[in-house]
Scaffold this active site. Structure first.
Site, short mmCIF file in Angstrom:
data_model
loop_
_atom_site.label_atom_id
_atom_site.label_comp_id
_atom_site.label_asym_id
_atom_site.label_seq_id
_atom_site.Cartn_x
_atom_site.Cartn_y
_atom_site.Cartn_z
N ASP A 46 0.97 -1.29 0.05
CA ASP A 46 -0.17 -0.14 -0.05
C ASP A 46 0.98 1.24 0.06
O ASP A 46 2.17 1.22 0.39
CB ASP A 46 -0.86 0.09 1.23
CG ASP A 46 -2.09 1.00 1.09
OD1 ASP A 46 -2.06 1.78 0.03
OD2 ASP A 46 -3.16 0.70 1.80
C1 BGC Z 1 -4.96 3.48 0.00
C2 BGC Z 1 -4.92 2.62 -0.98
C3 BGC Z 1 -4.83 3.27 -2.25
C4 BGC Z 1 -3.54 3.70 -2.24
C5 BGC Z 1 -3.24 4.64 -3.86
C6 BGC Z 1 -3.64 4.42 -0.01
O1 BGC Z 1 -3.68 5.43 0.76
O2 BGC Z 1 -4.71 2.96 1.38
O3 BGC Z 1 -6.32 1.98 -1.01
O4 BGC Z 1 -5.01 2.24 -3.42
O5 BGC Z 1 -3.37 4.96 -1.27
O6 BGC Z 1 -4.23 5.82 -3.56
#
Ligand code: BGC
Length: 809
Positions: A298
């Protein structure tokens, strides 16, 4: 005849052999190609490939200063690298991340853009008059409430077409964490408190999206059930609860949906960051489940880049140039074996070869937005849940022409939650627009009253305190305008019925609160429901509450006041139109709750362990000393003391009253269940059950049938019942019946036996319960299992380092 059949059979064998041959040829050609590319790569190129190219989106410097360097976009001093980064970032403005490209080696960038309620990209581009809006589909919680995997697959097909035509390679979704506690800020993105519903929905979504030849990234793997201190929280949880609840949905999605990629979560599990956990990413995901794609972090997740590579977390997103150096150094000083990096690289290259960009597919930049608006419109109506409907208040009778719409959300309907799961859609149909399109009259004075209130409230608030919400779109103000009872009275005289919308939003980065204005209704909202209902009742008319919410809210204290309550969740961009189809009776609601509604927040089994606490002795260095920080690393832990007793597994086992139980939802018609039969009363490998469902009412409708199993008492403690299968009828006309068939095998009947790392179905008598909800069981049948059955043995993994006090029956 016999010869014909034999010929046909040998023909089939021939084709099957051809297919197999073809498949193994492609696979081995692919493998050879991947190997060739790998051999032509330098160490630096390998390190560059496993590290994403950083994240960039326009924002004020004051906000950027609060974010880690990965979000910076400043020059690295490596000109060639910087040029490559600039290039790949231009492929799809607004995408969350990219992987590096090396045209000289035939390595193309993979564009990774958010989900899960639709593709998230920038709707406009500098110097470009065109717009690039995407469809905002209903939130995950609504889709799960449809209990209709075919429908979810159709939504996925539509969503995936936008991914393809706008030029993304992988969408960062679906999101499938368990809704452990009603206050998790991202529950709206997730499906359910139950792992079977979760897994089946996610698998259908993955299949639908990937049918377009683009990839998915199922997230957030795993046990990421809160937003508070999400970057550091250590989830302390038993192996059994992990396997049965928090991993189960992912297991189903991986095995049935075959996603191209998986996104590891921010949190630690029993002391190790998910992205650094070999147990999670190699033993469980690959060895036990056979996942063959790549894993990405993530965004900014984890802390030890070398550990991530070794664990099987192949790509670091969004990445930062310094990590490239870290990995090169690690290989050079012997702390990271280059063969490990090679494995990570190979997995990324294998997926790359399936992507549209690698295949040089032409993209139109013009997805079928009109057709997709129809898909979301329809999908939304199928997941709305009718909670109350006294005296057939709904659907509107033919006499209803004039509708008084109360509540500011009626005028600014909420299509979806905030943060990375927010879609940049072209429009959201408000309730009032929906009313008008459906041919009803609304009241202009009331409209003016609410619109003025919203304008002023927005101006008065300094902006929402949720930082991501302020970057990624504002929130509708919570209802704070006391409604003059005289206005309610005036409306009751002038109009035929009242619709009162209660709205709640939530989003990434923050959890919701067990407070008024969030889980609980405010005094103003309750007064609004009371006064409007009273005024309309006095005039011999009715009032209906519409819940336009991101997740569960308290209902028990007020749900008996209005005449009907319809939970429409956050229904995507066609919101008002979808709601009006259900309210007017064009569509008979068939949604059922995939999450329980407790009476009070404190009734939830997780209440005393949500969102956890600071680690003992940790220094609180959060800016305001609150112990909470959005992007800072505050040592934090949460103990899943409720263990396997989450949601209905707890309420039903411990006989705790709820406002609305798991699986609950009313219809405009009634259904009768009958002719239940099992193919055998003795369990061998499986049992097949059939049951007839008949529409006994006066309008057409669909019914969700849920099958729960009660296992015999044995060595392992078990919930009173667990969902083992579900099905939904087609549209049944009054009097019409349908036979539903369910096959139950040992895997769904078994519990996780920590002692032997295996799935165990214990001998004894099992009861299958066929219900219209988890507390409305219509038919039951027993079968016996003569001996214990082991339904698979798996790796010993993710063992907690401490004793966990858990709930017991
Ligand atoms: C989130 C993810 C997301 C990623 C990209 C993160 O902060 O937890 O779900 O896909 O950002 O935007």
């Amino acid at each position: 005849m016999e010869t014909k059949i034999r010929n046909r059979v040998s023909q089939l064998f021939f084709f099957a052999a051809l297919l197999l041959l073809n498949f193994s040829c492609t696979t081995s050609t692919e493998e050879t190609k991947v190997q060739q590319i790998l051999e032509s790569m330098s160490l630096k190129q390998k390190a560059e490939l496993v590290v994403g190219t950083g994240m960039y989106f326009p924002m004020p410097d004051s906000i950027r200063a609060m974010l880690p360097p990965a979000f910076g976009g400043e020059s690295t001093g490596d000109t060639l690298y910087d040029q490559m980064v600039d290039r790949v970032r231009s492929y799809l403005p607004g995408a969350a991340g990219n992987s590096a490209e090396f045209p000289e080696l035939g390595i193309t960038s993979q564009v990774l853009a958010d989900g899960p309620a639709g593709l998230r990209i920038s709707p406009t581009r500098e110097g470009d008059p065109n717009t690039y809006y995407c469809t905002a589909f209903p939130i995950g919680t609504l889709l799960a409430s449809s209990w209709d995997t075919e429908l979810i697959e159709q939504v996925g097909q539509a969503m995936g077409e936008e991914v393809l035509e706008y030029g993304a390679d992988v969408i960062l979704g679906p999101a499938l964490n368990i809704q452990r506690d009603p206050l998790c800020g991202r529950n709206f993105e997730y499906y359910s408190e139950d792992p079977l519903v979760t897994g089946k929905m996610a698998a259908a979504m993955v299949k639908g999206i990937q049918s377009n030849g683009v990839g998915t990234s199922i997230k957030h793997f795993a046990a990421n059930n809160q937003e508070t201190n999400r970057l550091t929280v250590n989830t302390i949880v038993s192996e059994r609860a992990l396997r049965e609840l928090y991993l189960k949905g992912f297991e189903i999605a991986v095995k049935e949906g075959k996603p191209w990629t998986v996104m590891s979560s921010y949190n630690k599990i029993n002391g190790t960051y998910a992205s650094e956990s070999y147990d999670l990413l190699t033993k469980v995901l690959r060895d036990d489940w056979g996942f063959d794609g790549y894993v990405m972090t993530d965004w900014t997740g984890g802390s030890d880049r070398v550990a991530q590579m070794k664990a099987g977390n192949d790509m670091i997103q969004p990445g930062s140039y310094e990590y490239i150096t870290t990995l090169i150094d690690a290989v050079e000083n012997g702390t990271l074996d280059e063969s490990v990096l090679d494995t990570n690289v190979k997995r990324i290259l294998t997926v790359m070869m399936r992507t549209p960009r690698y295949k040089h597919l032409e993209i139109s930049g013009k997805p079928e937005l009109k057709a997709h608006a129809r898909v979301t419109y329809k999908a939304a109506t199928d997941g709305m849940v009718l909670l109350e409907n006294r005296d057939q208040t709904l659907p509107f009778s033919g006499n209803i022409k004039k509708v008084a719409a109360f509540g500011n959300t009626s005028y600014e309907f909420i299509s979806g939650g905030t943060g990375s799961g927010d879609v940049n859609e072209a429009y959201t149909i408000s309730l009032i627009q929906g009313l008008e399109t459906a041919g009803y009259e609304f009241n202009a004075t009331l409209k003016e009253l609410y619109e003025t209130y919203i304008r002023n409230a927005r101006a008065a608030h300094q902006g929402p305190q949720n930082m991501l919400a302020s970057i990624m779109g504002g929130m509708v103000p919570v209802e704070e305008m006391p409604l003059d009872p005289a206005v309610a009275k005036e409306m009751a005289e002038a109009m035929d019925i009242a619709l009162i919308t209660i709205g709640r939003n939530a989003g990434e980065g923050y959890d919701r609160e067990a407070a008024e204005g969030d889980f609980y209704l405010t005094g103003t909202e309750k007064n609004l429901i009371r006064d409007v209902s009273q005024a309309f009742h006095d005039a011999g008319k009715k009032a209906v509450v519409i819940l336009n919410v991101a997740g569960v809210v308290e209902t028990a204290s007020w749900s008996q006041i209005p005449d009907a309550v319809l939970c429409v969740w956050q229904p995507g961009q066609e919101a008002g139109n979808s709601v009006m189809d259900v309210v007017s009776g064009k569509v008979n609601p068939s949604g059922k709750l995939a999450v329980s509604f407790p009476v009070l927040y404190d009734d939830t089994p997780t209440a005393k362990n949500f969102p956890g606490h600071a680690v003992e002795g940790a220094v609180d260095d959060t800016p305001d000393g609150s112990g909470f920080s959005f992007m800072q690393r505050t040592p934090w832990e949460v103990v899943y003391e409720e263990d396997i007793f989450v949601g209905y597994r707890y309420y039903n086992t411990f006989d705790v009253p709820v406002a609305y139980e798991f699986g609950y939802g009313k219809s405009y018609t009634t259904f009768q269940y009958g002719n239940l039969s099992l193919d055998s009363e003795k369990f061998e490998d499986q049992v097949t059950a059939t049951i007839d469902v008949t529409n006994t009412g006066t309008v057409a409708g669909r019914e969700v049938v849920q099958v729960y199993a009660s296992a015999p008492e044995g060595r392992l403690e078990k919930p009173d019942e667990v969902l083992v299968a579900f099905g939904k009828t087609g549209l049944l006309e009054p009097g019409q019946s349908e036979t539903l068939t369910f096959t139950i095998d040992a895997s769904v009947l078994s519990s996780f036996d920590e002692e032997n790392s295996s799935w165990l179905a214990e001998a004894g008598t099992y009861t299958l319960k066929f219900g219209a909800s988890s507390r409305d069981i219509r038919e039951e049948a027993n079968f016996t299992m003569e001996k214990d059955i082991t339904a698979g043995t798996v790796s010993r993994a993710l063992v907690p380092q401490q004793e966990i006090a858990t709930l017991h029956k």
